[in-house]
Write an enzyme that holds these catalytic residues in place. Structure first.
Site, PDB file in Angstrom:
ATOM      1  N   HIS A 142       0.594  -1.280  -0.298  1.00  0.00           N
ATOM      2  CA  HIS A 142       0.010   0.591   0.126  1.00  0.00           C
ATOM      3  C   HIS A 142       0.846   1.312   0.098  1.00  0.00           C
ATOM      4  CE1 HIS A 142      -3.579  -2.337   1.039  1.00  0.00           C
ATOM      5  NE2 HIS A 142      -2.256  -3.092   2.300  1.00  0.00           N
TER       6      HIS A 142
ATOM      7  N   THR B  32       0.465   5.060   1.762  1.00  0.00           N
ATOM      8  CA  THR B  32      -0.116   5.515   3.385  1.00  0.00           C
ATOM      9  C   THR B  32      -1.133   6.430   2.589  1.00  0.00           C
ATOM     10  OG1 THR B  32       0.858   7.049   3.684  1.00  0.00           O
ATOM     11  CG2 THR B  32       1.323   5.332   4.648  1.00  0.00           C
TER      12      THR B  32
ATOM     13  N   GLU C 262       2.432  -0.395   4.985  1.00  0.00           N
ATOM     14  CA  GLU C 262       2.532   0.090   4.132  1.00  0.00           C
ATOM     15  C   GLU C 262       3.682   1.161   4.107  1.00  0.00           C
ATOM     16  OE1 GLU C 262      -0.488   2.483   3.233  1.00  0.00           O
ATOM     17  OE2 GLU C 262      -2.097   0.909   4.447  1.00  0.00           O
TER      18      GLU C 262
ATOM     19  N   HIS D  92      -2.830  -3.320  -3.597  1.00  0.00           N
ATOM     20  CA  HIS D  92      -4.189  -3.081  -3.001  1.00  0.00           C
ATOM     21  C   HIS D  92      -4.817  -3.031  -3.953  1.00  0.00           C
ATOM     22  CE1 HIS D  92      -6.792  -0.900  -0.199  1.00  0.00           C
ATOM     23  NE2 HIS D  92      -6.924  -1.921  -0.083  1.00  0.00           N
TER      24      HIS D  92
ATOM     25  N   ASP E  58      -3.090   2.676  -5.216  1.00  0.00           N
ATOM     26  CA  ASP E  58      -2.042   1.775  -4.886  1.00  0.00           C
ATOM     27  C   ASP E  58      -1.640   0.900  -4.360  1.00  0.00           C
ATOM     28  OD1 ASP E  58      -4.322   1.731  -2.748  1.00  0.00           O
ATOM     29  OD2 ASP E  58      -3.014   1.140  -0.831  1.00  0.00           O
TER      30      ASP E  58
END
Length: 224
Positions: A25, A27, A90, A128, A138
């Site tokens: 991912h 953020t 992340e 993601h 992302d």
């Protein structure tokens, strides 16, 4: 690294599941500190197993054995509860910026360790946007998937697929969930052809067919 229980936002993996996917991912927040605060806020009800700063600092927020709340609705192959079957990473990034070298290097080292601990193959390191193509972008078009593939930490298509194979069928055979053809094409290009524009073409079909042939999701069988 921080203590593995830094975030309170986690639970047990359902049905005795163990990690078989890694989901990457960004953020989409101004700073890493902002992202960490949100991932550790009980009211936010979101988390990830790891957060990596632009400087390459790896923050462990949830134990790998636990179910973090990073993926949300989506699927990869037969897996529909992605949180129970995955580890979430992340990367601190607003969504439109390059990923700095220290961050990429730290992520590669982290990925290698996770993949070894849980016997996760490179084709099951996904974005993601791959598992939730209708709602997520992302880690985005500036993320270097080819670099990961060269390091054996993800996969990249060759040019040996059949350009006459149906694109959507190949995308689903690789792992993408059921979605409208234009949604699948956008998600596929976001990862593998971020420079491409216009309608589906023979290169899209050939690349997707190559991935489906070499890396059929769930080994080509249904596996909940």
């Amino acid at each position: 690294m921080a203590a593995a229980s830094a975030s309170p936002n986690f639970g047990e993996r359902r049905g005795g599941a163990r990690p078989s996917l890694i989901v990457l991912h960004y953020t989409a927040m101004p700073t890493c500190a902002d992202a960490r605060a949100r991932l550790c806020d009980p009211a936010a009800e979101v988390s990830a197993h790891y957060l990596i700063s632009e400087a390459g600092v790896v923050d462990a927020l949830v134990a790998e054995e636990a179910r973090a709340w990073h993926a949300g609705a989506g699927a990869w192959g037969a897996i529909t509860d992605v949180n129970s079957h995955s580890i979430g990473i992340e990367l601190s990034n607003p969504g439109d910026a390059p990923f700095p070298e220290p961050q990429m290097a730290a992520m590669e080292a982290l990925l290698a360790g996770i993949m070894a601990r849980w016997t996760i193959p490179p084709e099951r390191v996904i974005g993601h946007s791959d598992m939730a193509p209708e709602r997520k972008r992302d880690p985005g078009p500036r993320f270097d998937w080819r670099r990961l593939a060269r390091a054996g930490l993800s996969v990249w298509p060759g040019a040996h697929g059949d350009p006459d194979t149906a694109f959507a069928a190949s995308a689903r055979a690789f792992g993408y969930p059921d979605a409208a053809p234009e949604i699948l094409l956008a998600a596929f290009r976001l990862r593998f052809r971020p420079w491409a524009v216009g309608p589906e073409d023979g290169e899209d079909r050939a690349l997707a067919a190559d991935l489906a042939r070499r890396f059929p999701v769930d080994g080509g069988t249904a596996d909940a």
